[in-house]
Design an enzyme around this catalytic site. Structure first.
Site, short mmCIF file in Angstrom:
data_model
loop_
_atom_site.label_atom_id
_atom_site.label_comp_id
_atom_site.label_asym_id
_atom_site.label_seq_id
_atom_site.Cartn_x
_atom_site.Cartn_y
_atom_site.Cartn_z
N SER A 40 0.81 -1.22 0.00
CA SER A 40 0.00 0.00 0.00
C SER A 40 0.84 1.27 0.00
O SER A 40 0.32 2.34 -0.29
CB SER A 40 -0.94 0.01 1.20
OG SER A 40 -0.19 -0.11 2.40
N ASP A 321 -3.22 8.18 7.74
CA ASP A 321 -4.13 7.34 8.52
C ASP A 321 -3.31 6.63 9.59
O ASP A 321 -2.24 7.11 9.97
CB ASP A 321 -4.92 6.39 7.60
CG ASP A 321 -4.03 5.39 6.88
OD1 ASP A 321 -2.83 5.28 7.22
OD2 ASP A 321 -4.54 4.69 5.97
N HIS A 324 -0.24 4.87 7.18
CA HIS A 324 0.40 5.39 5.98
C HIS A 324 0.87 6.82 6.13
O HIS A 324 0.12 7.67 6.62
CB HIS A 324 -0.57 5.27 4.80
CG HIS A 324 -0.98 3.86 4.55
ND1 HIS A 324 -2.20 3.36 4.95
CD2 HIS A 324 -0.30 2.84 3.99
CE1 HIS A 324 -2.26 2.08 4.62
NE2 HIS A 324 -1.14 1.73 4.04
#
Ligand SMILES: *[C@@H]1O[C@H](CO)[C@@H](O)[C@H](O)[C@H]1NC(C)=O
Length: 357
Positions: A40, A321, A324
């Site tokens: 991610s 978040d 990340h």
């Protein structure tokens, strides 16, 4: 772009002076092509059509990205995006899921949220394109490219000139080893044994990238997972800024990965591998503790709550978040990967050198 940013990094105030000049308009990229593997931290939309909880194709992700919501797990650009700009690519490298024949000659992004080096990592969240599957996708890309270029010698020479970036391994901890109720790895292996088996498996995967024609390969070490807001919430820090035992586990992996890069460079003399040392790049400077607060409102899973309002001063937030980094952190990481600020940032080359070799 010339900028001076004040960053709060990993819970401590970090004053970073970033002076970078990016020439984009009309300039040729420094390399003809750029391929991206990972999770991610680099995913640019490959998970959008998968059945998984690991998706970021909703607001407030992408709030600062030119095209808005794309599936990127941050407010703006990823580290891979910014490195692409520094290399002079006028467009972002397309995700494998949607890349057209016209687009693949400048590279493809295979990154997939929740994916790991190990097959099972992230499986409790749903589908994901783990590293072995990303390598199969790369094989398919090469077949397409070979058919388009219709000259094997040319394609082989072409693939040698590309930059290959690999940023994977975080989910082998976050969505595997650190969840003993679902994954048995922490019962099977000590942290040191686990780092060893991960790096062994990663070694095979990096050799596959080489065997598929790559000769300029940037391998990212892991960031300090113990400093992510989500892991701090889950495990507590006993008064320290971060979860120290997680950072210690990650350091074992990073040290072995750096040794692997040295080994690969001595075994494959026609290739250049380089290790990007996130621990050095994101090392806290200064000593004013600051809470590691995510910018968006996060749910139990550490992701932004759908349609929630993010913080306003996103240039001063380390994390977007629970897991990340924000775009401003990604800018710091990418610029120091591209041109190292201190010798320990990259080993043995920064990406600007790798491009010129
Ligand atoms: C194939 O590519 C090579 C390397 O660029 C070139 O020297 C050769 O002339 C090309 N062959 C044909 C048939 O175009």
């Amino acid at each position: 772009m010339k900028g001076e940013h004040i960053l709060m990094f990993h819970g401590l105030i970090f004053v970073g002076l970033i002076h970078v000049t990016i020439f984009v308009v009309g300039a040729e990229p420094q390399v003809p092509c750029y391929f991206i593997f990972g999770d991610s931290l680099v995913d640019s939309g490959n998970n959008n059509a998968l059945t998984t909880a690991a998706k970021a194709n909703y607001k407030p992700y992408g709030i600062d990205f030119p095209q808005g919501v794309t599936g990127r797990f941050t407010n703006g650009k990823t580290v891979a995006d910014i490195i692409g700009q520094l290399l002079g690519f006028p467009k972002f490298i397309p995700p494998y899921a949607t890349a057209t024949d016209q687009e693949i000659s400048t590279g493809v992004n295979y990154g997939s949220g929740s994916a790991g080096i190990r097959e099972e990592s992230g499986s409790h969240l749903g589908d994901r394109i783990n590293m072995d599957r990303q390598l199969l996708n790369h094989e398919k890309t090469i077949s397409r490219l070979s058919a388009l270029q219709n000259n094997k010698t040319f394609t082989d020479e072409y693939l040698k000139k590309c930059i290959y970036l690999s940023n994977i391994g975080s989910n082998d901890y976050i969505n595997n080893y650190l969840i003993p109720s679902i994954y048995p790895s922490s019962k099977t292996y000590t942290v040191d044994q686990y780092a060893t088996v991960l790096v062994q498996e990663y070694s095979q995967q990096l050799k596959t990238i080489y065997n598929l024609g790559a000769r300029k390969i940037a391998v990212f070490g892991l960031g300090q997972i113990g400093c992510t807001p989500a892991e701090i919430t889950r495990f507590g820090t006993s008064g320290k800024p971060c979860v120290e035992w997680i950072n210690d586990a990650v350091k074992l992996f990073n040290d072995k990965l750096k040794s692997l890069v040295t080994e690969l460079n001595s075994n494959y003399l026609d290739a250049k591998f380089t290790f990007i040392n996130l621990a050095s790049i994101s090392a806290p400077q200064g000593d004013v503790p600051l809470p590691n607060t995510p910018c968006c409102q996060v749910g139990e899973d550490g992701q932004c709550v759908r349609d929630s309002n993010p913080c306003l001063v996103r240039a001063l937030t380390v994390f977007y978040d629970g897991f990340h980094p924000s775009e401003i952190s990604n800018t710091l990481i990418a610029t120091r990967s591209y041109i190292s600020v201190i010798p320990s940032d990259t080993f043995p080359y920064d990406i600007s050198h790798l491009a010129r070799l």
